[in-house]
Design a protein around this motif. Structure first.
Motif, mmCIF file in Angstrom:
data_model
loop_
_atom_site.group_PDB
_atom_site.id
_atom_site.type_symbol
_atom_site.label_atom_id
_atom_site.label_comp_id
_atom_site.label_asym_id
_atom_site.label_seq_id
_atom_site.Cartn_x
_atom_site.Cartn_y
_atom_site.Cartn_z
ATOM 1 N N GLY A 198 7.485 -0.436 -1.544
ATOM 2 C CA GLY A 198 6.152 -0.163 -1.006
ATOM 3 C C GLY A 198 5.057 -0.822 -1.816
ATOM 4 O O GLY A 198 4.071 -1.335 -1.255
ATOM 5 N N ALA A 237 3.077 -1.920 1.564
ATOM 6 C CA ALA A 237 3.330 -1.043 2.706
ATOM 7 C C ALA A 237 2.533 0.255 2.629
ATOM 8 O O ALA A 237 2.196 0.834 3.665
ATOM 9 N N GLY A 259 3.565 -0.490 7.708
ATOM 10 C CA GLY A 259 4.037 -0.072 6.384
ATOM 11 C C GLY A 259 4.947 1.132 6.458
ATOM 12 O O GLY A 259 5.928 1.239 5.706
ATOM 13 N N SER A 287 -0.679 0.345 4.687
ATOM 14 C CA SER A 287 -0.656 0.282 6.155
ATOM 15 C C SER A 287 0.284 1.330 6.743
ATOM 16 O O SER A 287 1.012 1.066 7.701
ATOM 17 N N LEU A 288 0.282 2.521 6.139
ATOM 18 C CA LEU A 288 1.152 3.589 6.629
ATOM 19 C C LEU A 288 0.692 4.093 7.999
ATOM 20 O O LEU A 288 1.512 4.447 8.846
ATOM 21 N N THR A 321 5.334 -4.843 -1.352
ATOM 22 C CA THR A 321 4.985 -5.355 -0.022
ATOM 23 C C THR A 321 3.620 -4.884 0.463
ATOM 24 O O THR A 321 3.150 -5.338 1.507
ATOM 25 N N THR A 324 8.367 0.003 7.533
ATOM 26 C CA THR A 324 9.043 -0.688 6.422
ATOM 27 C C THR A 324 9.657 0.302 5.442
ATOM 28 O O THR A 324 10.819 0.161 5.034
ATOM 29 N N LEU A 325 8.895 1.320 5.101
ATOM 30 C CA LEU A 325 9.389 2.290 4.124
ATOM 31 C C LEU A 325 10.494 3.168 4.693
ATOM 32 O O LEU A 325 11.449 3.512 3.988
#
Length: 270
Positions: free
Chosen positions: A112, A117, A154, A120-121, A115, A157-158
């Motif tokens: 996180g 991330a 994000g 942009s959660l 990147t 991604t996580l």
């Protein structure tokens, strides 16, 4: 007294033949008794002095006979070893989950941060539109699609990172380590060991079977309608040893494995 030298000794399993002692533990190699062997009695393999001829067998027998009296109410496995109780197994599972969870969180934080991330959660525009709609229409019920639109790239991604890392660590711990050593990280901590009959290491096949059954039940729990049934079966699986004569879970039975106490059993043959 030091361990007897490696060699052929009377089989403690009661086959009537001889089993090979590797200097530390019994192996799977068994020689037929002289009456059933086509070879002459003088050709029977022996690599130990006469005074050691029954030492491993006698020690194994004395240990297994003394264990129930010394430990109280214990369950013995098919090879005479003391099997692990439910609470000891529970703490082993708990340690495994904690170790995997901590390692997964560390990796997610690293990914996180690297990147971006965490920035942009959530989709801020969708968030504002969502709450504005609620204010305008208090009776509005959002769909899963509406809820999903709140999360940004994000978050995806996580979540994917978390799933991939936890799955990989679980497989390494529950399949590879069990196949190679018979023990997960938690098993080492509580002194348990997974074995098959004959006190053999499970190998990749049995290790995979006993790992994949709970894993599939865990995944199916996320599916609507059948998720509750999968959860009940999952719970039943882990509670099964409480009423099983060999302290086995359902996935132990499918894989033909037993969980012994490694602190009360000789090393397994490798």
């Amino acid at each position: 007294m030091s361990d007897p030298a490696a060699g052929w000794y009377p089989d403690p399993a009661g086959s009537g033949g001889r089993r090979y002692w590797n200097g530390k533990g019994w192996t799977e190699h068994v020689a037929l008794p002289p009456a059933a062997s086509p070879a002459a009695p003088s050709a029977a393999p022996s690599a130990a002095p006469t005074e050691w001829s029954t030492a491993p067998q006698a020690r194994w027998a004395s240990q297994t006979q003394a264990m129930p009296q010394a430990l109280g109410n214990v369950t013995l496995g098919p090879d005479g070893q003391v099997l692990s109780g439910w609470w000891r197994r529970f703490f082993g599972y708990f340690i495994d989950m904690i170790v995997i969870a901590i390692a997964t969180v560390v990796v997610v934080i690293v990914v996180g941060t690297a990147t971006g991330a965490f920035g942009s959660l959530f989709d801020e525009d969708q968030f504002n539109e969502f709450f504005q709609r609620i204010q305008e229409d208090p009776g509005w019920t959002p769909t899963l699609g509406d809820m999903g639109s709140l999360f940004g790239p994000g978050f995806v991604t996580l979540v994917l990172t978390e799933l991939a890392v936890s799955f990989a660590l679980s497989a390494f711990n529950g399949v590879l380590l069990v196949a190679w050593t018979g023990q997960t990280v938690g098993d080492r901590a509580v002194k348990n060991r997974k074995v098959t009959a004959g006190r053999q290491l499970p190998g990749m096949g049995a290790a995979f079977v006993r790992w994949v059954i709970p894993a599939i039940l865990g995944l199916v729990q996320m599916i609507q309608v059948i998720g509750l049934l999968a959860f009940l079966v999952w719970v039943l699986d882990y509670l099964w040893p409480l009423g099983d004569r060999m302290n086995q879970t359902l996935h132990d039975k499918a894989a033909h494995t037993y969980v012994e106490r490694s602190d009360l059993a000789p090393p397994v043959a490798r």
